[in-house]
Design a protein around this motif. Sequence first.
Motif, short mmCIF file in Angstrom:
data_model
loop_
_atom_site.label_atom_id
_atom_site.label_comp_id
_atom_site.label_asym_id
_atom_site.label_seq_id
_atom_site.Cartn_x
_atom_site.Cartn_y
_atom_site.Cartn_z
N ALA A 21 0.85 -1.20 0.00
CA ALA A 21 0.00 0.00 0.00
C ALA A 21 0.89 1.25 0.00
O ALA A 21 0.58 2.25 -0.65
CB ALA A 21 -0.91 -0.01 1.21
N LEU A 22 1.99 1.20 0.74
CA LEU A 22 3.04 2.22 0.67
C LEU A 22 4.34 1.50 0.39
O LEU A 22 4.67 0.51 1.08
CB LEU A 22 3.16 3.01 1.99
CG LEU A 22 1.93 3.80 2.41
CD1 LEU A 22 2.14 4.42 3.79
CD2 LEU A 22 1.57 4.88 1.40
N ASN A 23 5.08 1.95 -0.63
CA ASN A 23 6.23 1.18 -1.10
C ASN A 23 7.51 2.02 -1.02
O ASN A 23 7.84 2.74 -1.95
CB ASN A 23 5.95 0.73 -2.55
CG ASN A 23 6.98 -0.24 -3.05
OD1 ASN A 23 7.95 -0.55 -2.36
ND2 ASN A 23 6.80 -0.71 -4.27
N ASN A 41 -7.12 5.43 -7.88
CA ASN A 41 -7.63 4.53 -6.83
C ASN A 41 -6.55 3.54 -6.43
O ASN A 41 -5.87 2.97 -7.29
CB ASN A 41 -8.84 3.72 -7.34
CG ASN A 41 -10.06 4.58 -7.56
OD1 ASN A 41 -10.65 4.57 -8.63
ND2 ASN A 41 -10.43 5.34 -6.57
N GLY A 42 -6.41 3.37 -5.11
CA GLY A 42 -5.51 2.33 -4.62
C GLY A 42 -4.04 2.71 -4.62
O GLY A 42 -3.18 1.85 -4.36
N CYS A 43 -3.69 3.99 -4.87
CA CYS A 43 -2.27 4.35 -4.95
C CYS A 43 -1.66 4.59 -3.56
O CYS A 43 -0.44 4.76 -3.45
CB CYS A 43 -2.06 5.57 -5.84
SG CYS A 43 -2.71 7.08 -5.13
N GLY A 44 -2.49 4.62 -2.50
CA GLY A 44 -1.93 4.69 -1.15
C GLY A 44 -2.24 5.97 -0.37
O GLY A 44 -1.70 6.17 0.72
N LYS A 45 -3.13 6.80 -0.89
CA LYS A 45 -3.42 8.09 -0.24
C LYS A 45 -3.99 7.88 1.18
O LYS A 45 -3.50 8.45 2.15
CB LYS A 45 -4.41 8.91 -1.09
CG LYS A 45 -3.94 9.14 -2.52
CD LYS A 45 -4.94 9.93 -3.34
CE LYS A 45 -6.25 9.24 -3.60
NZ LYS A 45 -6.16 8.07 -4.53
N SER A 46 -5.06 7.07 1.27
CA SER A 46 -5.69 6.86 2.58
C SER A 46 -4.74 6.15 3.53
O SER A 46 -4.72 6.44 4.74
CB SER A 46 -6.97 6.04 2.46
OG SER A 46 -7.90 6.71 1.66
N THR A 47 -3.93 5.24 3.00
CA THR A 47 -2.97 4.52 3.85
C THR A 47 -1.95 5.51 4.43
O THR A 47 -1.61 5.44 5.61
CB THR A 47 -2.25 3.42 3.04
OG1 THR A 47 -3.25 2.58 2.46
CG2 THR A 47 -1.34 2.59 3.92
N MET A 203 0.83 10.59 -6.24
CA MET A 203 1.19 9.24 -5.81
C MET A 203 0.84 8.20 -6.86
O MET A 203 -0.11 8.37 -7.62
CB MET A 203 0.47 8.90 -4.49
CG MET A 203 1.00 9.71 -3.32
SD MET A 203 0.38 9.14 -1.74
CE MET A 203 1.10 7.50 -1.64
N ASP A 204 1.61 7.14 -6.89
CA ASP A 204 1.31 6.00 -7.75
C ASP A 204 1.94 4.76 -7.13
O ASP A 204 3.13 4.79 -6.78
CB ASP A 204 1.85 6.24 -9.17
CG ASP A 204 1.20 5.31 -10.18
OD1 ASP A 204 0.15 4.73 -9.87
OD2 ASP A 204 1.74 5.18 -11.29
N GLN A 205 1.14 3.73 -6.97
CA GLN A 205 1.62 2.44 -6.46
C GLN A 205 2.46 2.57 -5.19
O GLN A 205 3.55 1.99 -5.09
CB GLN A 205 2.38 1.70 -7.56
CG GLN A 205 1.48 1.48 -8.78
CD GLN A 205 2.14 0.64 -9.84
OE1 GLN A 205 2.54 -0.49 -9.61
NE2 GLN A 205 2.26 1.19 -11.03
#
Length: 238
Positions: A21-23, A41-47, A203-205
């Motif tokens: 989620a965060l890399n 979607n899913g790139c890690g913002k909320s995380t 952010m991305d991936q």
Amino acid sequence: MVIQPIVQCDQLTKRYGKKYALNHLDLSIPAGKIVGVLGPNGCGKSTLFRAITGLIAPDEGELRVLGQPPGWQTNRHIGYLPDRARWYPRHTALQAFEWGASFLPGFDLEAAKTFAAYMDVDLEMSLAGMSKGQEARVMLILCMAREVPLLILDEPFAGIDFISREAIISGMIDYLEDREVSILISTHDIQEVEGLFDYIVLMDQGKAIWSGESEELRGQYGSLHDVFRTFYKREWSR
Ligand SMILES: Nc1ncnc2c1ncn2[C@@H]1O[C@H](COP(=O)(O)OP(=O)(O)OP(=O)(O)O)[C@@H](O)[C@H]1O
């Protein structure tokens, strides 16, 4: 006291099973900015926001928020609007704000009422009777009416119609003009809100692929719409 930077991530990593989620995220966000944290979607913002507020523990890396590791001491100074936030349905908007005044450090009830008038929120209406957009405004006010150095708003405009969104954003800009506050905002409504941001994190991936002053980004790539086309070709060509 202004702390520089307001958020500092070094190789910050959060995994769910094999999914990152965060890399190994490296990111430094200066204080006093309205920051758009953007990406598909899913790139890690909320995380990232959950890590900043101490709701999740990273697997690797370092995170400093307001100059310290995240925890209850830093959370006193953060107003956080999570994604999918809901309030107690039986309460009225006024009761929600009175709760805020008694429990949330730095909450200013008069500011909340002023916001409510501006955002067309009926203080006596119960949240059960509110539309999605009306409830979203109450949740936004619960965060915005706090005198804290850091606000984190995860998708604050979801469910709010285009016309109201513009009015709310211009109200936010007026309100924030004289305040020393840093705000991190994630949103997918990039076109309407682009004037709000003075700093952008793309952010991305699970990584930050670009961060800096929004003027610099616009100068190089044009509008946020064009920025998205340039940086997320993979997404747009799907
Ligand atoms: N609790 C969890 N369990 C398993 N996977 C998770 C969990 N939380 C997040 N993820 C995964 O981590 C990745 C990042 O999720 P996150 O919610 O941070 O993305 P996002 O950028 O906020 O997305 P969106 O724009 O859709 O809100 C996604 O692939 C998501 O499925």
